[in-house]
Write an enzyme that holds these catalytic residues in place. Structure first.
Site, mmCIF file in Angstrom:
data_model
loop_
_atom_site.group_PDB
_atom_site.id
_atom_site.type_symbol
_atom_site.label_atom_id
_atom_site.label_comp_id
_atom_site.label_asym_id
_atom_site.label_seq_id
_atom_site.Cartn_x
_atom_site.Cartn_y
_atom_site.Cartn_z
ATOM 1 C CB THR A 153 44.545 16.314 6.463
ATOM 2 O OG1 THR A 153 44.668 15.191 7.189
ATOM 3 C CG2 THR A 153 45.350 16.341 5.327
ATOM 4 C CB CYS B 210 48.644 10.564 10.894
ATOM 5 S SG CYS B 210 47.939 9.598 9.305
#
Lengths: 238, 303
Positions: free
Chosen positions: B193, B130
């Site tokens: 991401t 993350c």
């Protein structure tokens, strides 16, 4: 859900009243919203809008064109299919005491308070804007309201917060820019303050936690599923 | 009916299509839009040992064809999860993975020990990728040796399916995946991401309080596709691909290039019923193309 765009009125430059067919018959309550999937390839996310009015077969929104997403929605032609999700947001099921409630909207925040208003009766309503761009919208939607403008050519010049003393109320329902909601908070500390919150949303259905506001105990509330109606006195505005 | 089943570790997925962590909520919200009997499953939002209130606003911003997010793993901590969320998870008839995000080296052990005695879920997706938390977390992803301290004992703690979610921001992810395979992990979720940012021109400040944010959505798909291809050359355990997938063609591309299953993230926010729809479309595709099993597509790239 598929809906059809039935009517499109540009009430003022870039401010649209859009009416769609209503296919989904779940009950709709004040404070709830819908989200539209638009065709702009540049921007991906749905755009959320307060449900302005609804009948059994129709549902309408008030939209200000501000970017690529809303521009793309404004270009939808009559009769076209639109992918909409509704009703979203936590329903507000209480009956407000009309005599004791003041409704306040800043600009396009009109769309957020409209569904709370019993249009059969006179209500305590203040509509404010910056440059007079919502005067015609206010006239069209409300048979009686106090319209004020910061710089517009109007009898009542000022901000909505300059006119609160004209009304007696114990509850305030407000929707508009954060600065307005914050300014109201300072003036309505001892009253019930229902803030109809607006926030940029990714999903609008509680999946992502992207659209939060902070409460005074340092915890967040999701505008999409805990709100949009939240305790305006507890929100920490930046 | 054509065969859409795939197996990852001990978990059989009814279709190779999962909802990605962070975009699937805790399942309850997803259930309103999807028929869980006909989808692969989903991965929960990240669970951390202790409560995390999440990042300050703004948390999201759209970019050209993409979405930057800085949510910050908002969750009420593992004890709250076990008491209040896990019971409803048990009732969902699809595969369910818990995304668990360690901050300290021994967090992972503590979390698996607390969770593993419970039933009602299929496995763990260990998240060390993350980009939206300032310490711990992603630093494990920045070096294979750091990551190793964390992952080496995981297999001894659980018999459930064990996945590792890695970041595309570090070259080390490929070596970490190899080591995870050696330590008995069942699959690699790739990619999380991409690290990006945005500047507010008027204020001359970063848009996000954390400076950086995670970029997802269609804009990243070609990048993730290449990364998954590279990953497929390094490991033999299943790859669960993620990164900008929005339609059946995207899914097929990832399967052909070597992924065993895929996760839908950003597009799930836009079309919350997409897991059901794409599972149906995949079925129709297999039927139309007369492909008896989705396994025939996986890794079928002709080079």
């Amino acid at each position: 859900m598929r809906s059809i765009l039935l009517d499109k009125q540009e009430i003022e430059d870039n401010i649209f009243l859009l009416t769609f067919s209503r296919e989904e018959k779940s009950e709709i309550y004040p404070g709830q919203f819908l989200s539209i999937l638009h065709k702009s390839r540049e921007k991906l996310l749905r755009r959320p809008f307060s449900i302005l009015m609804h009948t059994e077969n129709k549902i309408s929104i008030l939209m200000k064109k501000i970017g690529r997403g809303t521009e793309s929605i404004s270009e939808i032609s009559l009769g076209s299919e639109v992918d909409m999700l509704y009703p979203l947001g936590k329903p507000f099921k209480e009956n407000l005491d009309n005599e004791k409630t003041l409704f306040v909207a800043g600009g396009i925040g009109i769309a957020g308070i409209y569904s709370f208003i019993d249009r059969g009766r006179n209500q305590n309503i203040i509509i404010g804007d910056r440059d007079g761009e919502f005067e015609r919208v206010a006239e069209k939607l409300f048979k009686d309201c106090l319209y004020v403008s910061e710089r517009g050519d109007t009898r009542r010049k000022g901000r909505v917060t300059d006119f609160l003393d004209m009304f007696e109320f114990n509850t305030i329902v407000a929707c508009g820019p954060k600065q307005m909601l914050n300014a109201l908070k300072k003036q309505v500390q001892n009253k019930r303050y229902l803030a109809v919150c607006e926030e940029i949303m990714a999903c609008g259905v509680g999946l992502c936690n992207g659209c939060v506001v902070k409460y005074d105990d340092n915890t967040f509330r999701r505008v999409c599923t805990d709100g949009p109606v939240l305790d305006g006195n507890r929100i920490v505005y930046e | 009916m054509n065969d859409t089943l795939v197996k990852i570790g001990k978990t059989v997925l009814k279709t190779p299509i999962l909802g990605a962590s962070g975009c699937s909520g805790w399942g309850e919200e997803l259930k309103c839009f999807n028929d869980f009997k006909n989808i692969g499953g989903f991965v929960t939002k990240s669970i951390t040992l202790n409560e995390k209130i999440g990042n300050e606003m703004p948390r999201i911003m759209e970019t050209y064809g993409g979405l930057l997010n800085s949510i910050g793993l908002e969750n009420k901590g593992i004890e709250y999860f076990i008491e209040n969320i896990l019971p409803s998870l048990k009732t969902f008839e699809c595969a369910k993975f818990l995304n668990i995000a360690p901050f300290e080296a021994d967090d992972l052990k503590k979390m698996i020990e607390l969770l593993d005695c419970h039933s009602g879920f299929d496995g763990y997706e260990v998240n060390i990728s993350c980009p939206n938390v300032t310490h711990g977390g992603i630093s494990f992803n920045s070096s294979a040796d750091e990551a190793e301290t964390l992952i080496k004992s995981a297999r001894s703690l659980t018999d459930k399916t064990l996945l590792l979610k890695l970041s595309p921001a570090f070259e080390s992810s490929f070596e970490i995946a190899e080591r995870a395979e050696a330590y008995g992990f069942d699959g690699i979720t790739f990619t999380n991401t991409y690290i990006g940012t945005a500047v507010n021109v008027k204020e001359r400040k970063f848009v996000f309080k954390n400076r950086q944010a995670g970029l997802s959505g269609s804009a990243i798909k070609p990048l993730s596709l290449m990364n998954v291809y590279k990953m497929s050359k390094r490991i033999r355990i299943p790859i669960i691909a993620a990164g900008g997938i929005k339609n059946l063609d995207d899914i097929l591309e990832f399967l052909i290039i070597g992924a065993t299953a895929v996760q839908i993230g950003t597009q799930l926010l836009i079309e919350p019923d997409i897991l059901t729809r794409l599972s149906r479309e995949l079925n129709l595709y297999l039927e139309k193309e007369n492909i008896e099993s989705v396994k025939k597509i996986i890794g079928s790239l002709k080079e």
